[in-house]
Design a protein around this motif. Sequence first.
Motif, PDB file in Angstrom:
ATOM      1  N   MET A 210      -8.802  12.898   0.564  1.00 53.22           N
ATOM      2  CA  MET A 210      -7.747  13.616   1.235  1.00 53.22           C
ATOM      3  C   MET A 210      -6.393  13.610   0.476  1.00 53.22           C
ATOM      4  N   THR A 211      -5.695  14.479   0.221  1.00 54.00           N
ATOM      5  CA  THR A 211      -4.664  14.721  -0.452  1.00 54.00           C
ATOM      6  C   THR A 211      -3.217  15.189   0.365  1.00 54.00           C
ATOM      7  N   CYS A 212      -2.293  14.638   0.330  1.00 52.61           N
ATOM      8  CA  CYS A 212      -1.059  14.741   1.095  1.00 52.61           C
ATOM      9  C   CYS A 212      -0.134  14.987   0.167  1.00 52.61           C
ATOM     10  N   ARG A 213       0.971  16.030   0.192  1.00 49.62           N
ATOM     11  CA  ARG A 213       1.907  16.065  -0.450  1.00 49.62           C
ATOM     12  C   ARG A 213       3.271  16.380   0.288  1.00 49.62           C
ATOM     13  N   PRO A 214       3.871  15.220   0.588  1.00 49.00           N
ATOM     14  CA  PRO A 214       5.218  14.976   1.124  1.00 49.00           C
ATOM     15  C   PRO A 214       6.373  15.861   0.352  1.00 49.00           C
ATOM     16  N   SER A 215       7.270  16.497   1.092  1.00 45.99           N
ATOM     17  CA  SER A 215       8.312  16.967   0.078  1.00 45.99           C
ATOM     18  C   SER A 215       9.460  17.152   1.061  1.00 45.99           C
ATOM     19  N   TYR A 216      10.635  17.286   0.519  1.00 42.54           N
ATOM     20  CA  TYR A 216      11.827  17.322   1.280  1.00 42.54           C
ATOM     21  C   TYR A 216      12.835  17.636   0.233  1.00 42.54           C
ATOM     22  N   THR A 217      14.005  17.852   0.316  1.00 40.87           N
ATOM     23  CA  THR A 217      15.105  18.225  -0.370  1.00 40.87           C
ATOM     24  C   THR A 217      15.313  17.249  -1.509  1.00 40.87           C
ATOM     25  N   GLY A 218      15.119  17.337  -2.476  1.00 41.24           N
ATOM     26  CA  GLY A 218      15.232  16.502  -3.723  1.00 41.24           C
ATOM     27  C   GLY A 218      14.106  15.308  -3.928  1.00 41.24           C
ATOM     28  N   TYR A 219      12.817  15.826  -3.139  1.00 40.90           N
ATOM     29  CA  TYR A 219      11.865  14.876  -3.269  1.00 40.90           C
ATOM     30  C   TYR A 219      10.445  15.471  -3.138  1.00 40.90           C
ATOM     31  N   GLN A 220       9.538  15.227  -4.103  1.00 41.74           N
ATOM     32  CA  GLN A 220       8.129  15.830  -4.008  1.00 41.74           C
ATOM     33  C   GLN A 220       7.276  14.662  -4.427  1.00 41.74           C
ATOM     34  N   ALA A 221       6.118  14.703  -3.868  1.00 41.73           N
ATOM     35  CA  ALA A 221       5.057  13.833  -4.148  1.00 41.73           C
ATOM     36  C   ALA A 221       3.712  13.989  -3.956  1.00 41.73           C
ATOM     37  N   SER A 222       2.677  13.748  -4.473  1.00 42.89           N
ATOM     38  CA  SER A 222       1.265  13.970  -4.284  1.00 42.89           C
ATOM     39  C   SER A 222       0.443  12.565  -4.031  1.00 42.89           C
TER      40      SER A 222
ATOM     41  N   ASP B 234      -9.130   8.183   0.299  1.00 46.91           N
ATOM     42  CA  ASP B 234     -10.572   8.186   0.605  1.00 46.91           C
ATOM     43  C   ASP B 234     -10.653   7.469   2.210  1.00 46.91           C
ATOM     44  N   PHE B 235     -11.482   8.069   3.224  1.00 43.70           N
ATOM     45  CA  PHE B 235     -11.339   7.249   4.466  1.00 43.70           C
ATOM     46  C   PHE B 235     -12.651   7.445   5.002  1.00 43.70           C
ATOM     47  N   LYS B 236     -13.292   6.491   5.704  1.00 44.82           N
ATOM     48  CA  LYS B 236     -14.565   6.865   6.365  1.00 44.82           C
ATOM     49  C   LYS B 236     -14.476   5.810   7.644  1.00 44.82           C
ATOM     50  N   ALA B 237     -15.197   6.417   8.545  1.00 43.99           N
ATOM     51  CA  ALA B 237     -15.416   5.664   9.829  1.00 43.99           C
ATOM     52  C   ALA B 237     -16.737   5.955  10.548  1.00 43.99           C
ATOM     53  N   GLY B 238     -17.181   5.149  11.268  1.00 42.33           N
ATOM     54  CA  GLY B 238     -18.540   5.520  11.949  1.00 42.33           C
ATOM     55  C   GLY B 238     -19.004   4.660  13.074  1.00 42.33           C
ATOM     56  N   THR B 239     -19.784   5.143  14.061  1.00 39.61           N
ATOM     57  CA  THR B 239     -20.070   4.483  15.141  1.00 39.61           C
ATOM     58  C   THR B 239     -21.699   4.042  15.265  1.00 39.61           C
TER      59      THR B 239
ATOM     60  N   LEU C 231     -17.511   0.327  16.403  1.00 37.21           N
ATOM     61  CA  LEU C 231     -16.810   1.111  15.437  1.00 37.21           C
ATOM     62  C   LEU C 231     -16.436   0.253  14.266  1.00 37.21           C
ATOM     63  N   ARG C 232     -16.848   0.966  13.174  1.00 39.03           N
ATOM     64  CA  ARG C 232     -16.608   0.356  11.904  1.00 39.03           C
ATOM     65  C   ARG C 232     -15.522   1.425  11.142  1.00 39.03           C
ATOM     66  N   THR C 233     -14.242   1.091  10.523  1.00 45.32           N
ATOM     67  CA  THR C 233     -13.584   1.939   9.763  1.00 45.32           C
ATOM     68  C   THR C 233     -13.320   1.218   8.454  1.00 45.32           C
ATOM     69  N   ASP C 234     -13.152   1.802   7.515  1.00 44.71           N
ATOM     70  CA  ASP C 234     -12.895   1.574   5.967  1.00 44.71           C
ATOM     71  C   ASP C 234     -11.380   1.261   5.969  1.00 44.71           C
ATOM     72  N   GLY C 235     -11.156   0.444   4.985  1.00 49.99           N
ATOM     73  CA  GLY C 235      -9.635   0.420   4.657  1.00 49.99           C
ATOM     74  C   GLY C 235      -9.477   1.577   3.720  1.00 49.99           C
ATOM     75  N   PHE C 236      -8.123   1.983   3.634  1.00 55.80           N
ATOM     76  CA  PHE C 236      -7.680   2.765   2.519  1.00 55.80           C
ATOM     77  C   PHE C 236      -6.427   2.382   1.928  1.00 55.80           C
ATOM     78  N   GLN C 237      -6.117   2.951   0.726  1.00 61.87           N
ATOM     79  CA  GLN C 237      -5.038   2.859   0.114  1.00 61.87           C
ATOM     80  C   GLN C 237      -4.641   4.222  -0.563  1.00 61.87           C
ATOM     81  N   GLU C 238      -3.384   4.810  -0.153  1.00 63.73           N
ATOM     82  CA  GLU C 238      -2.924   6.081  -0.826  1.00 63.73           C
ATOM     83  C   GLU C 238      -2.524   5.790  -2.322  1.00 63.73           C
ATOM     84  N   GLN C 239      -3.277   6.601  -3.251  1.00 68.29           N
ATOM     85  CA  GLN C 239      -2.739   6.637  -4.607  1.00 68.29           C
ATOM     86  C   GLN C 239      -1.413   7.423  -4.899  1.00 68.29           C
ATOM     87  N   GLY C 240      -0.624   7.265  -5.462  1.00 72.26           N
ATOM     88  CA  GLY C 240       0.676   8.134  -5.776  1.00 72.26           C
ATOM     89  C   GLY C 240       1.801   7.432  -5.909  1.00 72.26           C
ATOM     90  N   ASP C 241       2.854   7.939  -5.211  1.00 70.61           N
ATOM     91  CA  ASP C 241       4.204   7.442  -5.258  1.00 70.61           C
ATOM     92  C   ASP C 241       4.175   6.085  -4.493  1.00 70.61           C
TER      93      ASP C 241
END
Length: 108
Positions: free
Chosen positions: A1-13, A17-22, A51-61
């Motif tokens: 999954m990719t997220c691109r937050p942006s606002y005046t004077g700031y942009q990031a990518s 990766d996240f998984k969950a199952g029951t 219910l089992r969910t994986d941990g996640f760590q966003e990569q980027g800024d």
Amino acid sequence: MTCRPSYTGYQASLSSDFKAGTTQGWAEIAYDMQGHDADMQPFFKAAYVRLRTDGFQEQGDAATALSGRSESSGNTFRVTRLIVPLNFTGMLRSNSAPARVGGTHLDR
């Protein structure tokens, strides 16, 4: 999954990766018992939900990256009942109504 937050004077990518199952299962058992004076029906139902969910760590800024830890939880539900028919005589006709005795138990 990719997220691109942006606002005046700031942009990031940011990407992650996240998984969950029951896991779910259930069973039920009922048995009619015929007696001389009364009939009974013991009843048992059980269900399990996990219910089992994986941990996640966003990569980027590093300033805006989120993280979460893995989790796992399971619950067992049990229902036990004894159903006994109750017969009574009305003024003009004979009737019957089910009387139910039992309870529900939740294990966590």
